[in-house]
Design an enzyme around this catalytic site. Structure first.
Site, PDB file in Angstrom:
ATOM      1  CB  CYS A 196     -39.081  47.285  25.386  1.00 32.57           C
ATOM      2  SG  CYS A 196     -40.644  47.979  25.969  1.00 32.57           S
ATOM      3  CE  LYS A 225     -46.220  48.875  20.167  1.00 33.83           C
ATOM      4  NZ  LYS A 225     -45.432  49.579  21.221  1.00 33.83           N
TER       5      LYS A 225
HETATM    6  C1  LIG Z   1     -46.126  55.070  23.115  1.00 35.49           C
HETATM    7  C2  LIG Z   1     -44.755  54.613  22.731  1.00 35.49           C
HETATM    8  C3  LIG Z   1     -44.569  53.320  22.238  1.00 35.49           C
HETATM    9  C4  LIG Z   1     -43.295  52.876  21.870  1.00 35.49           C
HETATM   10  N1  LIG Z   1     -43.147  51.613  21.356  1.00 35.49           N
HETATM   11  C5  LIG Z   1     -41.911  51.200  20.929  1.00 35.49           C
HETATM   12  C6  LIG Z   1     -41.733  49.917  20.310  1.00 35.49           C
HETATM   13  O1  LIG Z   1     -42.684  49.159  20.103  1.00 35.49           O
HETATM   14  N2  LIG Z   1     -40.475  49.552  19.934  1.00 35.49           N
HETATM   15  C7  LIG Z   1     -39.391  50.383  20.106  1.00 35.49           C
HETATM   16  O2  LIG Z   1     -38.269  50.011  19.736  1.00 35.49           O
HETATM   17  N3  LIG Z   1     -39.536  51.626  20.659  1.00 35.49           N
HETATM   18  C8  LIG Z   1     -40.763  52.042  21.068  1.00 35.49           C
HETATM   19  N4  LIG Z   1     -40.911  53.303  21.605  1.00 35.49           N
HETATM   20  C9  LIG Z   1     -39.730  54.194  21.739  1.00 35.49           C
HETATM   21  C10 LIG Z   1     -39.663  55.197  20.584  1.00 35.49           C
HETATM   22  O3  LIG Z   1     -39.525  54.548  19.337  1.00 35.49           O
HETATM   23  C11 LIG Z   1     -38.489  56.205  20.788  1.00 35.49           C
HETATM   24  O4  LIG Z   1     -37.279  55.475  20.865  1.00 35.49           O
HETATM   25  C12 LIG Z   1     -38.653  57.020  22.060  1.00 35.49           C
HETATM   26  O5  LIG Z   1     -39.998  57.394  22.261  1.00 35.49           O
HETATM   27  C13 LIG Z   1     -37.789  58.284  22.046  1.00 35.49           C
HETATM   28  O6  LIG Z   1     -38.115  59.138  20.966  1.00 35.49           O
HETATM   29  P1  LIG Z   1     -39.131  60.399  21.102  1.00 35.49           P
HETATM   30  O7  LIG Z   1     -38.638  61.224  22.268  1.00 35.49           O
HETATM   31  O8  LIG Z   1     -39.041  61.098  19.778  1.00 35.49           O
HETATM   32  O9  LIG Z   1     -40.482  59.834  21.370  1.00 35.49           O
HETATM   33  C14 LIG Z   1     -42.181  53.753  21.993  1.00 35.49           C
HETATM   34  C15 LIG Z   1     -42.381  55.058  22.480  1.00 35.49           C
HETATM   35  C16 LIG Z   1     -43.640  55.495  22.832  1.00 35.49           C
HETATM   36  C17 LIG Z   1     -43.792  56.908  23.336  1.00 35.49           C
END
Ligand SMILES: Cc1cc2nc3c(=O)[nH]c(=O)nc-3n(C[C@H](O)[C@H](O)[C@H](O)COP(=O)(O)O)c2cc1C
Length: 312
Positions: free
Chosen positions: A139, A54
């Site tokens: 973000c 995270k």
């Molecule tokens: C609940 C949540 C928290 C996230 N927190 C971060 C984070 O702290 N740092 C970051 O670079 N990306 C964060 N992301 C983005 C994810 O790492 C990823 O790039 C994004 O969800 C797309 O991938 P997915 O469709 O497989 O979820 C977060 C995504 C979600 C859903």
């Protein structure tokens, strides 16, 4: 008759992300796997290519007020706002747990200023058991910094340079899809010294409760993740792979091995799995096993033969 078929024990799954070697191309996506503790009862974390933790900031953050998650028909909107324990507590309280496993640990970081990015990187550079830094310049859910760092090529380059100056660890920069031309940002970051790129972060979205006529999220907008993201992510990965020389990690809506294969075939050197972990805690293992099955089924010995094999 000679039997030249191969089995899953013989397929080669290792990949290099620049200077970082991963035993296989399957990683967790930051923010969807905590610091690994919650998932460790489900499977041996040593089987993963890497755990991306995270996002870490210099000081602990409470994140945004709730509600901060809402489901949509093909994905999820979140506005967590980078809640985390802070870099010092990560090192003193969380890292020792991950050190028990034979797995690469990638620290995802976030700063409100370039100086904060630098300070966090300098602290992590001293921490035993961190193998790479993933720099979140993307973000969408925070007021200061966040996506602002990732939408301007010059600023994205400055953050990258500043981080690389503080550490010998490989620097992976995570890009946002919330831009007109992602290749411009990718090239700026590559020229500034990034070892690799990961893309994409969430796409900014919104959802409205028609009865109250209020946004579902207290933050009004949030980051869209999950299956809705995949075609956009795949297109951006394909574009960026052709524009840069450094390795690209594909992220966005990967739920199954076939989703992961699409990214690898399009040229991603590895993949990260995010939202799928919330639906199926074994999603990463299903993807890994499915990739091995694919190699066996196609009589391919090495995953590198799949990477970038798109026929157009
Ligand atoms: C609940 C949540 C928290 C996230 N927190 C971060 C984070 O702290 N740092 C970051 O670079 N990306 C964060 N992301 C983005 C994810 O790492 C990823 O790039 C994004 O969800 C797309 O991938 P997915 O469709 O497989 O979820 C977060 C995504 C979600 C859903």
């Amino acid at each position: 008759m000679t039997d030249n078929t191969i089995d899953s024990r013989r397929v080669k799954m290792g990949v290099n992300i620049g200077r970082l070697f991963l035993k296989n191309p399957v990683m967790t996506a930051s923010g969807t796997f905590g610091y690994g503790e919650e998932y460790s009862p489900f499977f041996d974390l040593s089987r993963l290519g890497a755990v991306v933790v995270k996002g870490l900031s210099l000081r602990p953050r409470a994140g945004n007020p709730p509600p901060r998650i809402i489901e949509t028909p093909s994905g999820m909107l979140n506005a967590i706002g980078l809640q985390n324990v802070g870099v010092e507590a990560f090192i003193s309280e969380k890292l020792h747990f991950l050190r028990q496993f034979d797995v690469k640990v990638i620290a995802n970081i976030f700063g409100e200023t370039i100086e904060e990015y630098q300070k966090i990187s300098a602290i992590l550079a001293q921490a035993e058991g961190v193998h790479a830094i993933e720099v979140n310049i993307s973000c969408p859910n925070v007021k200061k910094g966040g996506v602002a760092f990732g939408t301007d090529p010059a600023v994205a380059a400055s953050v990258t340079k500043a981080v690389a100056a503080e550490t010998d660890l490989p620097v992976i920069v995570k890009l946002t899809p919330n831009v007109t031309d992602i290749t411009q940002i990718a090239l700026a970051v590559e020229n500034a010294g990034a070892d690799a790129l990961s893309l994409i972060n969430t796409l900014t979205g919104m959802s409205v409760d028609i009865e109250s006529r209020r946004p579902h999220l207290a933050n009004i907008t949030g980051g869209l993740s999950g299956p809705a993201l995949k075609p956009v992510a795949l297109r951006m990965v394909w574009q960026v792979v052709r524009a840069v020389k450094i390795p690209v990690i594909g992220i966005g809506g990967i739920m199954t091995a076939s989703d992961a294969l699409e990214f690898l075939i399009a040229g991603a050197q590895a993949v990260q799995i995010g939202t799928a972990n919330f639906i199926n805690p074994l999603a990463t293992m299903d993807v890994l096993n499915g990739l091995e099955d694919y190699l066996v089924r196609h009589n391919i010995e090495d995953i590198s033969e799949v990477i970038g094999s798109l026929r157009t």
